[in-house]
Design an enzyme around this catalytic site. Structure first.
Site, mmCIF file in Angstrom:
data_model
loop_
_atom_site.group_PDB
_atom_site.id
_atom_site.type_symbol
_atom_site.label_atom_id
_atom_site.label_comp_id
_atom_site.label_asym_id
_atom_site.label_seq_id
_atom_site.Cartn_x
_atom_site.Cartn_y
_atom_site.Cartn_z
ATOM 1 N N HIS A 142 -2.241 -28.402 19.839
ATOM 2 C CA HIS A 142 -1.076 -29.297 19.930
ATOM 3 C C HIS A 142 -1.474 -30.699 20.417
ATOM 4 O O HIS A 142 -0.641 -31.612 20.391
ATOM 5 C CB HIS A 142 -0.022 -28.731 20.881
ATOM 6 C CG HIS A 142 0.590 -27.448 20.419
ATOM 7 N ND1 HIS A 142 1.187 -27.321 19.181
ATOM 8 C CD2 HIS A 142 0.690 -26.227 21.008
ATOM 9 C CE1 HIS A 142 1.633 -26.078 19.032
ATOM 10 N NE2 HIS A 142 1.333 -25.394 20.119
ATOM 11 N N ASP A 176 -2.381 -19.584 14.734
ATOM 12 C CA ASP A 176 -1.533 -19.455 15.918
ATOM 13 C C ASP A 176 -0.063 -19.377 15.456
ATOM 14 O O ASP A 176 0.282 -19.833 14.371
ATOM 15 C CB ASP A 176 -1.749 -20.671 16.825
ATOM 16 C CG ASP A 176 -1.043 -20.563 18.159
ATOM 17 O OD1 ASP A 176 -1.668 -20.083 19.124
ATOM 18 O OD2 ASP A 176 0.147 -20.952 18.239
ATOM 19 N N HIS A 185 2.331 -21.074 16.483
ATOM 20 C CA HIS A 185 2.959 -22.402 16.465
ATOM 21 C C HIS A 185 2.177 -23.356 15.575
ATOM 22 O O HIS A 185 0.943 -23.299 15.520
ATOM 23 C CB HIS A 185 3.023 -22.963 17.891
ATOM 24 C CG HIS A 185 3.720 -22.040 18.854
ATOM 25 N ND1 HIS A 185 3.039 -21.116 19.614
ATOM 26 C CD2 HIS A 185 5.034 -21.899 19.138
ATOM 27 C CE1 HIS A 185 3.916 -20.428 20.355
ATOM 28 N NE2 HIS A 185 5.119 -20.889 20.082
ATOM 29 N N ASP A 215 -0.308 -15.152 19.493
ATOM 30 C CA ASP A 215 1.123 -15.136 19.825
ATOM 31 C C ASP A 215 1.982 -14.769 18.620
ATOM 32 O O ASP A 215 3.215 -14.772 18.709
ATOM 33 C CB ASP A 215 1.580 -16.461 20.461
ATOM 34 C CG ASP A 215 0.891 -17.678 19.912
ATOM 35 O OD1 ASP A 215 0.135 -17.558 18.935
ATOM 36 O OD2 ASP A 215 1.117 -18.783 20.462
HETATM 37 ZN ZN LIG Z 1 0.970 -20.790 20.039
#
Ligand SMILES: [Zn+2]
Length: 346
Positions: free
Chosen positions: A164, A199, A201, A288
């Protein structure tokens, strides 16, 4: 497979973060690092602790600055000390105001800088954040160097994660973009490098960093940002711009995605990477996507990671796994182990 771990992979994590409007205990707990470590050992990986590099090391400094803005790096290094000088300041830096569509005048006050350089309330900066981030970068540089010198696969256990982190902004528990820095190392040896982000996200930082480049393909499979973090990026139509047009691929999937749907998207990603003609692959590796993850919305089982590992192996490319998320600690060790066994780690 050789796994290079950050010297701080089991450092104490930040104390708290905002989640759906409430302060909660921060999800990047040290037990994550320990569980991932155990999974790597059980899968037969050889563990090496990275030698800590800092920005006195010219290779490390140049690599970081080839990805990140110099003023942002300066901020990360000094933020906590400067913050601590403010009367009644908290133990960790969190932004309580951010630049926005209507006010965005740069200001060097520590509170203003926090808003400028920290994009959300999941990336608090504490006394050891810079040190820990350098630990992650050290692991990823050492692991990427292994590939450069002929290893077929390496794992970098990074904590904090990186995907991120944008060129000049921390967010989502990430400060320095470890995968992006690894790509810079691999580009010294390979003409075309692909970063595949698995991931939960969207890898918004990695996308932002390479959005104008055609030598690094970025592919991300993630929860549909219409309803899911990071909300403002990760949509299908974001394909890259200028020279980078066509070199960013987003594969958003709905909440409740299970293994069959996920592997279908992964197959699409694999084909994109092969079409691109990648000579090496970086897998931004998050767990995740697991069914019980407190920060996820997919339904993958532990055995799904074995299948993911097998599909990644089918790329037949030098492959660097770089640790990203995964917050359901009781299953983390097993999920890491399954991924490694599926890939054929020993
Ligand atoms: Zn994540």
């Amino acid at each position: 497979m050789r796994a290079v771990i950050s010297p701080y992979y089991e450092a104490t994590g930040p104390s708290q973060m905002l989640h759906r409007g409430s302060f909660v205990k921060h999800y990047d707990v040290l037990q994550r690092g320990q569980a991932i470590y155990s999974g790597l050992v059980e899968a037969g990986c050889t563990i090496e602790t990275a030698t800590l590099l800092d920005d006195e090391n010219s290779e490390c400094r140049d690599l970081i600055l080839s990805i990140h803005d110099a003023r942002y790096i300066d901020y990360l290094k000094n933020a906590w000390v400067n913050w601590s000088k403010i009367q009644h300041s908290s133990a960790e830096i969190l932004p309580n105001i951010s630049p926005n569509r209507h006010i965005a005048q740069f200001n060097e006050h520590p509170v203003a800088l926090a808003g400028w350089y920290i994009g959300d309330a999941a990336a608090p900066i504490g006394e050891h954040t810079w040190r820990n981030a350098l630990g992650s970068v050290s692991a990823v540089i050492e692991a990427a160097s292994g590939l450069k010198h002929g290893e077929s696969a390496m794992y970098a256990l990074c904590r904090p994660s990186g995907h991120h982190a944008c060129q000049d902004m921390a967010m989502g528990m990430c400060f320095l973009n470890n995968s992006a820095i690894a790509a810079q190392v691999l580009r010294q040896q390979f003409c075309r490098v692909a970063i595949l982000d698995i991931d939960m996200h969207h890898g918004n930082g990695t996308q932002q960093i390479f959005y104008r480049r055609n030598d690094v393909l970025t592919v991300s499979i993630h929860g549909d940002p219409t309803h899911f973090y990071p909300f403002y990026a990760g949509f299908e139509q974001e394909n890259g711009v200028e020279q980078g047009e066509g070199f960013n691929v987003n594969l958003p999937l709905p909440a409740g995605t299970h293994e069959v749907i996920y592997l279908d998207a992964l197959n699409t990603a694999v084909n994109k990477i092969l079409e691109f003609g990648a000579e090496a692959a970086i897998v931004a590796t998050g767990f995740d996507t697991f069914k019980d993850d407190p920060l996820g919305c997919f339904e993958l089982e532990s055995s799904s990671y074995y299948e993911i590992g097998r599909m990644l192996k089918s790329l037949q490319l030098p492959t660097l796994f770089v640790q990203e998320g995964g917050y359901f600690v009781p299953a983390l060790r097993e999920n890491v182990r399954q991924l490694m066994l599926g890939f054929g780690s020993s």
